[in-house]
Scaffold this active site. Structure first.
Site, PDB file in Angstrom:
ATOM      1  N   LYS A  52       0.843  -1.205   0.000  1.00 30.81           N
ATOM      2  CA  LYS A  52       0.000   0.000   0.000  1.00 30.81           C
ATOM      3  C   LYS A  52       0.881   1.260   0.000  1.00 30.81           C
ATOM      4  O   LYS A  52       2.084   1.180   0.311  1.00 30.81           O
ATOM      5  CB  LYS A  52      -0.922  -0.011   1.225  1.00 30.81           C
ATOM      6  CG  LYS A  52      -0.192   0.006   2.570  1.00 30.81           C
ATOM      7  CD  LYS A  52      -1.132  -0.292   3.731  1.00 30.81           C
ATOM      8  CE  LYS A  52      -0.393  -0.280   5.060  1.00 30.81           C
ATOM      9  NZ  LYS A  52      -1.245  -0.790   6.160  1.00 30.81           N
ATOM     10  N   ARG A 150     -11.442  -0.193  14.794  1.00 32.25           N
ATOM     11  CA  ARG A 150     -11.238   0.570  13.572  1.00 32.25           C
ATOM     12  C   ARG A 150     -12.076  -0.148  12.525  1.00 32.25           C
ATOM     13  O   ARG A 150     -13.289  -0.137  12.621  1.00 32.25           O
ATOM     14  CB  ARG A 150      -9.731   0.605  13.255  1.00 32.25           C
ATOM     15  CG  ARG A 150      -9.226   1.938  12.834  1.00 32.25           C
ATOM     16  CD  ARG A 150      -7.714   1.957  12.693  1.00 32.25           C
ATOM     17  NE  ARG A 150      -7.179   0.807  11.959  1.00 32.25           N
ATOM     18  CZ  ARG A 150      -5.968   0.758  11.398  1.00 32.25           C
ATOM     19  NH1 ARG A 150      -5.153   1.782  11.510  1.00 32.25           N
ATOM     20  NH2 ARG A 150      -5.553  -0.303  10.753  1.00 32.25           N
ATOM     21  N   TYR A 272      17.682  29.561   9.820  1.00 36.70           N
ATOM     22  CA  TYR A 272      16.447  30.285  10.139  1.00 36.70           C
ATOM     23  C   TYR A 272      16.179  30.302  11.645  1.00 36.70           C
ATOM     24  O   TYR A 272      16.380  29.296  12.330  1.00 36.70           O
ATOM     25  CB  TYR A 272      15.252  29.579   9.493  1.00 36.70           C
ATOM     26  CG  TYR A 272      15.043  29.879   8.025  1.00 36.70           C
ATOM     27  CD1 TYR A 272      14.867  31.174   7.557  1.00 36.70           C
ATOM     28  CD2 TYR A 272      14.977  28.827   7.116  1.00 36.70           C
ATOM     29  CE1 TYR A 272      14.647  31.417   6.207  1.00 36.70           C
ATOM     30  CE2 TYR A 272      14.753  29.062   5.768  1.00 36.70           C
ATOM     31  CZ  TYR A 272      14.584  30.357   5.318  1.00 36.70           C
ATOM     32  OH  TYR A 272      14.366  30.600   3.995  1.00 36.70           O
ATOM     33  N   MET A 325      13.693  23.958   3.586  1.00 36.78           N
ATOM     34  CA  MET A 325      13.092  23.167   2.500  1.00 36.78           C
ATOM     35  C   MET A 325      14.132  22.446   1.654  1.00 36.78           C
ATOM     36  O   MET A 325      13.970  21.288   1.292  1.00 36.78           O
ATOM     37  CB  MET A 325      12.240  24.079   1.610  1.00 36.78           C
ATOM     38  CG  MET A 325      11.428  23.307   0.578  1.00 36.78           C
ATOM     39  SD  MET A 325      10.595  24.376  -0.592  1.00 36.78           S
ATOM     40  CE  MET A 325       9.351  25.142   0.439  1.00 36.78           C
TER      41      MET A 325
END
Ligand code: PLP
Length: 384
Positions: A52, A150, A272, A325
């Site tokens: 999956k 679930r 940062y 990033m």
């Protein structure tokens, strides 16, 4: 230090385009070896593979055929769309869909020879009605909830359906399964409780092959393996348990490159937010990967925080300050200059930096690390 051998890695980097800034290497040989190890651990039970979420982020297009070549015949995915993609790759495999039947999807299951995992009495009734209508006793699995609340039939649903002979005769029940909530902790009392509950409830349904264990469940031993096991994370080199040594081979290696080295003084800050003040004169290497490549921003370090240690060959280097990033700074003060020069490769995940350590430092689990590997890094499949 298991898994991808260092020679393979350097070959890969030699093959790289000079402009390459990130490489994600996926070792299909290690994947096949993990499958064989799981199959041996679970024998005489059969061993399926869970592919999956694009094979946990590693790429189902490459992973599923490799698993099939390793002898795997039964596959599990989460959604019908994933199953249709897998059917195109493996025309003969048995394919189950964990998320089961949504309204009006039975026809699509039949069209691609896919088996739903029926998760409620409603889904069971709907599949039975569809099979009756088309006059075809199609195969399916039934999921019994053994205590996770679930998906899966509740005890009341099992009891209510148990005597509905017309329902059970409408289709072919090829698997009865349940799922463990706490298998990553072998000492958890819930494991034995769920096993006992599954064992009691399944006898109320028509006789069919049974399945309970995911990767961690296999490590709980022969009481948990039943007829078929369903490993996912262990195939991909993740650690199924919370503690101890990971018995499986590393499959994924993620590397970035040193873009520049700078010398900074004690008292200066890095990155940062100026979250990290240097305590000593420091050689800072700025690396070409960041959270867009799956290196979670949660791996950022504040003043005096140790954080995740990445690797330049056998040498360890800590992350300095914020992960951004596209860039991460690491401390290479203690690493010889020839190993930490501009253009050199730095391992963020791989044989020296386990997905487990990476996950623990980011406050998450191996599964989320693998399924978040970005799409920017060039993907290199080896050992296939
Ligand atoms: C994802 C999943 C698995 C595989 O679990 P791992 O912990 O990755 O081995 C097995 N069974 C079910 C129902 C799942 O959803």
């Amino acid at each position: 230090m298991t898994g991808t051998c260092p020679r393979d890695i350097s070959q890969n980097e030699d093959m790289a385009d000079p402009a390459e800034t990130a490489i994600l290497t996926i070792d299909l040989g290690a994947l096949a070896a993990n499958y064989q190890q799981l199959r041996d651990l679970a024998a005489p039970a059969d061993c399926a593979a869970v592919v999956k979420a694009d094979a946990y982020g590693l790429g189902m297009v490459r992973a599923a055929p490799a698993l099939s070549n390793a002898g795997c015949k039964t596959f599990f995915v989460a959604t019908l769309g994933e199953a249709q993609d897998l059917r195109a790759l493996l025309p003969d495999a048995v394919i189950y869909v964990f998320n089961g039947l949504l309204p009006d999807t039975a026809e699509a299951f039949r069209a691609s020879n896919l088996r739903p995992v029926l998760n409620s009495a409603e889904e069971v009734q709907e599949w039975a009605a569809y099979c009756t209508r088309v006059g075809d006793k199609l195969a399916c699995a039934v999921h019994i909830d053994s205590g996770m609340n679930r998906l899966g039939l509740s005890t009341a649903e099992v009891n209510a359906l148990a005597s509905a002979a017309d329902v059970w005769s409408a289709f072919t029940l090829s698997l009865v399964m349940s799922h463990l909530a706490c298998a990553d902790d072998p000492s958890h009392v819930k494991n034995a409780k769920q096993r006992a509950s599954f064992d009691t409830l399944r006898t109320k349904l028509p006789d069919a092959p049974t399945s309970l264990a995911n990767s961690a469940g296999i490590l709980l031993g022969p009481d948990f393996t039943f007829d078929l096991v369903r490993p996912g994370i262990a195939l991909y080199g993740g650690h199924p348990q919370r503690r101890g040594k990971n018995p499986f081979k590393s499959v994924v290696t993620l590397k970035g490159r040193i873009l520049r080295i700078r010398d900074a003084e004690a008292g200066e800050t890095v990155g940062y937010g100026a979250t990290r003040t240097l305590r000593r004169p420091t050689r800072v290497a700025v690396i070409s990967v960041g959270y867009a490549d799956g290196i979670f921003r949660a791996l950022s370090t504040k003043d005096d925080e140790d954080g995740l240690v990445v690797h330049l060959g056998a040498r360890a280097a800590p992350i300095l300050g914020r992960v951004s990033m596209d860039l991460i700074a690491v401390d290479v003060t203690d690493i010889p200059q020839d190993l930490s020069a501009r253009g050199e490769w730095v391992e963020f995940l791989g044989p020296n930096v386990s997905a487990h350590d990476f996950a623990v430092h980011a406050g998450t689990i191996d599964y989320e690390v693998l399924t978040n590997l970005g799409r920017r890094a060039r993907r290199l499949y080896i050992g296939g």
